[in-house]
Design an enzyme around this catalytic site. Structure first.
Site, mmCIF file in Angstrom:
data_model
loop_
_atom_site.group_PDB
_atom_site.id
_atom_site.type_symbol
_atom_site.label_atom_id
_atom_site.label_comp_id
_atom_site.label_asym_id
_atom_site.label_seq_id
_atom_site.Cartn_x
_atom_site.Cartn_y
_atom_site.Cartn_z
ATOM 1 N N ILE A 90 0.829 -1.210 0.000
ATOM 2 C CA ILE A 90 0.000 0.000 0.000
ATOM 3 C C ILE A 90 0.868 1.267 0.000
ATOM 4 O O ILE A 90 0.416 2.336 -0.409
ATOM 5 C CB ILE A 90 -0.953 -0.028 1.222
ATOM 6 C CG1 ILE A 90 -2.181 0.813 0.991
ATOM 7 C CG2 ILE A 90 -0.249 0.363 2.509
ATOM 8 C CD1 ILE A 90 -3.289 0.575 2.009
ATOM 9 N N ASN A 136 11.347 -8.761 7.289
ATOM 10 C CA ASN A 136 11.686 -8.098 8.542
ATOM 11 C C ASN A 136 11.139 -8.921 9.703
ATOM 12 O O ASN A 136 9.994 -9.377 9.655
ATOM 13 C CB ASN A 136 11.080 -6.688 8.579
ATOM 14 C CG ASN A 136 11.717 -5.769 7.541
ATOM 15 O OD1 ASN A 136 12.929 -5.797 7.359
ATOM 16 N ND2 ASN A 136 10.907 -4.987 6.857
ATOM 17 N N GLN A 144 9.602 -4.707 11.719
ATOM 18 C CA GLN A 144 8.384 -5.454 11.359
ATOM 19 C C GLN A 144 7.162 -4.743 11.951
ATOM 20 O O GLN A 144 7.135 -4.452 13.145
ATOM 21 C CB GLN A 144 8.450 -6.904 11.894
ATOM 22 C CG GLN A 144 7.238 -7.730 11.456
ATOM 23 C CD GLN A 144 7.285 -9.183 11.924
ATOM 24 O OE1 GLN A 144 8.180 -9.588 12.687
ATOM 25 N NE2 GLN A 144 6.312 -9.966 11.489
ATOM 26 N N SER A 145 6.189 -4.443 11.089
ATOM 27 C CA SER A 145 5.000 -3.726 11.570
ATOM 28 C C SER A 145 3.732 -4.547 11.424
ATOM 29 O O SER A 145 2.726 -4.248 12.066
ATOM 30 C CB SER A 145 4.853 -2.390 10.829
ATOM 31 O OG SER A 145 4.704 -2.611 9.447
ATOM 32 N N HIS A 161 5.753 -11.916 5.863
ATOM 33 C CA HIS A 161 5.613 -11.448 4.483
ATOM 34 C C HIS A 161 6.984 -11.218 3.886
ATOM 35 O O HIS A 161 7.885 -10.700 4.542
ATOM 36 C CB HIS A 161 4.764 -10.172 4.407
ATOM 37 C CG HIS A 161 5.140 -9.133 5.411
ATOM 38 N ND1 HIS A 161 4.784 -9.206 6.742
ATOM 39 C CD2 HIS A 161 5.855 -7.991 5.279
ATOM 40 C CE1 HIS A 161 5.260 -8.149 7.384
ATOM 41 N NE2 HIS A 161 5.929 -7.398 6.518
ATOM 42 N N LEU A 162 7.085 -11.613 2.629
ATOM 43 C CA LEU A 162 8.314 -11.404 1.868
ATOM 44 C C LEU A 162 8.101 -10.180 1.001
ATOM 45 O O LEU A 162 7.177 -10.149 0.181
ATOM 46 C CB LEU A 162 8.578 -12.646 1.004
ATOM 47 C CG LEU A 162 9.835 -12.649 0.148
ATOM 48 C CD1 LEU A 162 11.084 -12.706 1.034
ATOM 49 C CD2 LEU A 162 9.837 -13.846 -0.806
ATOM 50 N N HIS A 163 8.933 -9.150 1.211
ATOM 51 C CA HIS A 163 8.870 -7.971 0.339
ATOM 52 C C HIS A 163 9.638 -8.296 -0.941
ATOM 53 O O HIS A 163 10.787 -8.775 -0.870
ATOM 54 C CB HIS A 163 9.582 -6.773 0.988
ATOM 55 C CG HIS A 163 8.955 -6.244 2.246
ATOM 56 N ND1 HIS A 163 8.162 -5.118 2.256
ATOM 57 C CD2 HIS A 163 9.023 -6.659 3.530
ATOM 58 C CE1 HIS A 163 7.776 -4.852 3.497
ATOM 59 N NE2 HIS A 163 8.291 -5.771 4.296
HETATM 60 P P1 AMP Z 1 6.959 -4.664 7.610
HETATM 61 O O1 AMP Z 1 7.355 -3.299 8.088
HETATM 62 O O2 AMP Z 1 8.123 -5.492 7.100
HETATM 63 O O3 AMP Z 1 6.140 -5.421 8.630
HETATM 64 O O4 AMP Z 1 6.063 -4.432 6.337
HETATM 65 C C1 AMP Z 1 4.683 -4.227 6.386
HETATM 66 C C2 AMP Z 1 4.297 -3.718 5.044
HETATM 67 O O5 AMP Z 1 2.898 -3.861 4.891
HETATM 68 C C3 AMP Z 1 4.601 -2.226 4.821
HETATM 69 O O6 AMP Z 1 5.457 -2.086 3.691
HETATM 70 C C4 AMP Z 1 3.231 -1.598 4.597
HETATM 71 O O7 AMP Z 1 3.254 -0.558 3.664
HETATM 72 C C5 AMP Z 1 2.424 -2.792 4.132
HETATM 73 N N1 AMP Z 1 0.976 -2.724 4.371
HETATM 74 C C6 AMP Z 1 0.360 -2.441 5.538
HETATM 75 N N2 AMP Z 1 -0.987 -2.513 5.395
HETATM 76 C C7 AMP Z 1 -1.202 -2.875 4.105
HETATM 77 C C8 AMP Z 1 -2.377 -3.109 3.335
HETATM 78 N N3 AMP Z 1 -3.609 -3.002 3.870
HETATM 79 N N4 AMP Z 1 -2.238 -3.449 2.035
HETATM 80 C C9 AMP Z 1 -1.010 -3.548 1.487
HETATM 81 N N5 AMP Z 1 0.134 -3.347 2.166
HETATM 82 C C10 AMP Z 1 0.051 -3.013 3.451
#
Ligand code: AMP
Length: 114
Positions: free
Chosen positions: A31, A87, A94-95, A100-102
């Site tokens: 997103i 992450n 990690q958020s 998840h794999l970026h």
């Molecule tokens: P991380 O910081 O590695 O946990 O990455 C979480 C990722 O999820 C971030 O790059 C966000 O931009 C992405 N993200 C969060 N909510 C959504 C959503 N609803 N749809 C798509 N991506 C999302």
């Protein structure tokens, strides 16, 4: 898993730009993209982080890389290069606590990451 936005995306309770799906995995556009290609590839099974992985998850998590390979080819970033990142935990930023794999590509990237 309740209160997991990525589980909500898998169950279509939350919208996302889905680009690939199979029985193990789902891929959708990030997103808040950090590169021209920024796709998140997730296992359908809820796994909080790499710390929570078990041997049972081996196949599902291996699949994430095969999906990344195919999407990199599809986006034509396989030759120029791309980055795959997972992450884990606070220090890594990690958020979202569903593994998840970026998949990032389409521009040069610095190393080491910030
Ligand atoms: P991380 O910081 O590695 O946990 O990455 C979480 C990722 O999820 C971030 O790059 C966000 O931009 C992405 N993200 C969060 N909510 C959504 C959503 N609803 N749809 C798509 N991506 C999302």
């Amino acid at each position: 898993m309740p209160n997991c936005i990525f589980c909500d995306i898998i169950q279509r309770k939350m919208s996302a730009k889905i680009v690939f799906e199979d029985s193990y995995s789902l891929a959708f556009e990030d997103i808040n993209p950090k590169a021209p290609t920024h796709i998140l590839i997730i296992p359908k099974r809820h796994i909080e982080s790499v710390n929570a992985m078990t041997e049972e998850d081996e196949l599902a998590l291996g699949r994430l890389f095969l999906v990344a390979r195919d999407l990199a080819q599809e986006r034509k970033i396989n030759r120029s290069g791309f980055r795959t990142v997972i992450n884990t935990g606070h220090n890594a930023g990690q958020s979202v606590f569903h593994v998840h794999l970026h998949l990032l590509g389409g521009r040069p990237m610095a190393w080491p990451p910030g």
